[in-house]
Write an enzyme that holds these catalytic residues in place. Sequence first.
Site, PDB file in Angstrom:
ATOM      1  N   LYS A 197      43.581  17.683  33.129  1.00  0.00           N
ATOM      2  CA  LYS A 197      42.828  18.931  33.299  1.00  0.00           C
ATOM      3  C   LYS A 197      43.180  19.617  34.616  1.00  0.00           C
ATOM      4  O   LYS A 197      43.384  20.826  34.659  1.00  0.00           O
ATOM      5  CB  LYS A 197      41.314  18.672  33.258  1.00  0.00           C
ATOM      6  N   ARG A 257      47.833   7.643  39.910  1.00  0.00           N
ATOM      7  CA  ARG A 257      47.262   8.636  40.823  1.00  0.00           C
ATOM      8  C   ARG A 257      46.600   7.950  42.016  1.00  0.00           C
ATOM      9  O   ARG A 257      46.751   8.388  43.147  1.00  0.00           O
ATOM     10  CB  ARG A 257      46.245   9.485  40.053  1.00  0.00           C
ATOM     11  N   ARG A 270      43.286   7.538  43.096  1.00  0.00           N
ATOM     12  CA  ARG A 270      42.152   8.064  43.850  1.00  0.00           C
ATOM     13  C   ARG A 270      41.143   6.937  44.066  1.00  0.00           C
ATOM     14  O   ARG A 270      41.256   5.888  43.432  1.00  0.00           O
ATOM     15  CB  ARG A 270      41.529   9.187  43.000  1.00  0.00           C
ATOM     16  N   ARG A 283      34.507   5.268  33.110  1.00  0.00           N
ATOM     17  CA  ARG A 283      34.570   6.734  32.997  1.00  0.00           C
ATOM     18  C   ARG A 283      34.985   7.157  31.583  1.00  0.00           C
ATOM     19  O   ARG A 283      34.485   8.150  31.065  1.00  0.00           O
ATOM     20  CB  ARG A 283      35.534   7.300  34.041  1.00  0.00           C
TER      21      ARG A 283
HETATM   22  P1  ADP Z   1      37.865  12.564  36.173  1.00  0.00           P
HETATM   23  O1  ADP Z   1      37.714  13.602  35.115  1.00  0.00           O
HETATM   24  O2  ADP Z   1      39.273  12.107  36.386  1.00  0.00           O
HETATM   25  O3  ADP Z   1      36.920  11.414  36.037  1.00  0.00           O
HETATM   26  P2  ADP Z   1      36.508  14.284  38.132  1.00  0.00           P
HETATM   27  O4  ADP Z   1      37.019  14.666  39.461  1.00  0.00           O
HETATM   28  O5  ADP Z   1      36.272  15.380  37.142  1.00  0.00           O
HETATM   29  O6  ADP Z   1      37.549  13.231  37.586  1.00  0.00           O
HETATM   30  O7  ADP Z   1      35.130  13.466  38.282  1.00  0.00           O
HETATM   31  C1  ADP Z   1      35.000  12.380  39.125  1.00  0.00           C
HETATM   32  C2  ADP Z   1      33.545  11.904  39.155  1.00  0.00           C
HETATM   33  O8  ADP Z   1      32.711  12.963  39.673  1.00  0.00           O
HETATM   34  C3  ADP Z   1      32.930  11.560  37.803  1.00  0.00           C
HETATM   35  O9  ADP Z   1      33.208  10.246  37.418  1.00  0.00           O
HETATM   36  C4  ADP Z   1      31.435  11.789  38.089  1.00  0.00           C
HETATM   37  O10 ADP Z   1      30.878  10.700  38.797  1.00  0.00           O
HETATM   38  C5  ADP Z   1      31.443  12.970  39.034  1.00  0.00           C
HETATM   39  N1  ADP Z   1      31.284  14.264  38.315  1.00  0.00           N
HETATM   40  C6  ADP Z   1      32.191  15.279  38.257  1.00  0.00           C
HETATM   41  N2  ADP Z   1      31.733  16.299  37.505  1.00  0.00           N
HETATM   42  C7  ADP Z   1      30.501  15.929  37.062  1.00  0.00           C
HETATM   43  C8  ADP Z   1      29.510  16.519  36.227  1.00  0.00           C
HETATM   44  N3  ADP Z   1      29.703  17.729  35.662  1.00  0.00           N
HETATM   45  N4  ADP Z   1      28.361  15.825  36.006  1.00  0.00           N
HETATM   46  C9  ADP Z   1      28.150  14.626  36.546  1.00  0.00           C
HETATM   47  N5  ADP Z   1      29.034  14.000  37.322  1.00  0.00           N
HETATM   48  C10 ADP Z   1      30.201  14.626  37.596  1.00  0.00           C
END
Ligand code: ADP
Length: 187
Positions: free
Chosen positions: A14, A128, A130, A141
């Site tokens: 994404k 990656r 992170r 996740r």
């Molecule tokens: P990825 O999609 O690779 O897991 P993101 O950067 O989108 O990475 O999200 C990392 C973490 O941030 C998620 O596992 C969650 O804990 C938190 N997070 C991000 N966006 C949201 C959301 N819309 N609602 C709840 N938690 C979120």
Amino acid sequence: MFNIIFIGAPGVGKGTQSAFIEKDYSIAHIATGDMLRKNIEDGTELGKTAKSYMDKGELVPDSLVIDMLNERIQKDDCKNGFMLDGFPRTMEQAKELDKILAKLNHKIDAIIDIYASDEIIIKRLLNRGRADDNEETIKNRIKVFESQSKPVLDFYKDKVKIIKIESVGTPEEVYAKIKKELDLIKK
Ligand code: ADP
């Protein structure tokens, strides 16, 4: 205005695809994960709370993320439109987003449903590296995505055009498929 939502599992690409779209369509890239990580970096109260969830691969509570998004979406750089990356991730967030958009008189033009096999996703995430990209957190996740975020696609099924894209090949190849579909909608 041109407004898009990206829905896809962690590691599906994404962020990479959003960067191409941001450039081509001049719309704001709103990534809630990036915003939360910035809060952690800055040591804010929100960041402190969010970290405990993110480290485990759990979702940050809806109310916190919704408030953060509501504020962000009203910023000047969203005038041309926006792309939501990582939001909405729960049914509650999707319903609240509807209310926020209705108030602002905005609508969603398209949803990009981007997918790949778990095998590809896990490989990409481990590369990656992170803070939350360790095997245990990744597995959680993916589970959380399946149970809480996938139903969001159903919520939009009859309301918004959904573009389904398989994220295989180079980033440029995947983007070519996305762009073709977006241009049909944008005209
Ligand atoms: P990825 O999609 O690779 O897991 P993101 O950067 O989108 O990475 O999200 C990392 C973490 O941030 C998620 O596992 C969650 O804990 C938190 N997070 C991000 N966006 C949201 C959301 N819309 N609602 C709840 N938690 C979120």
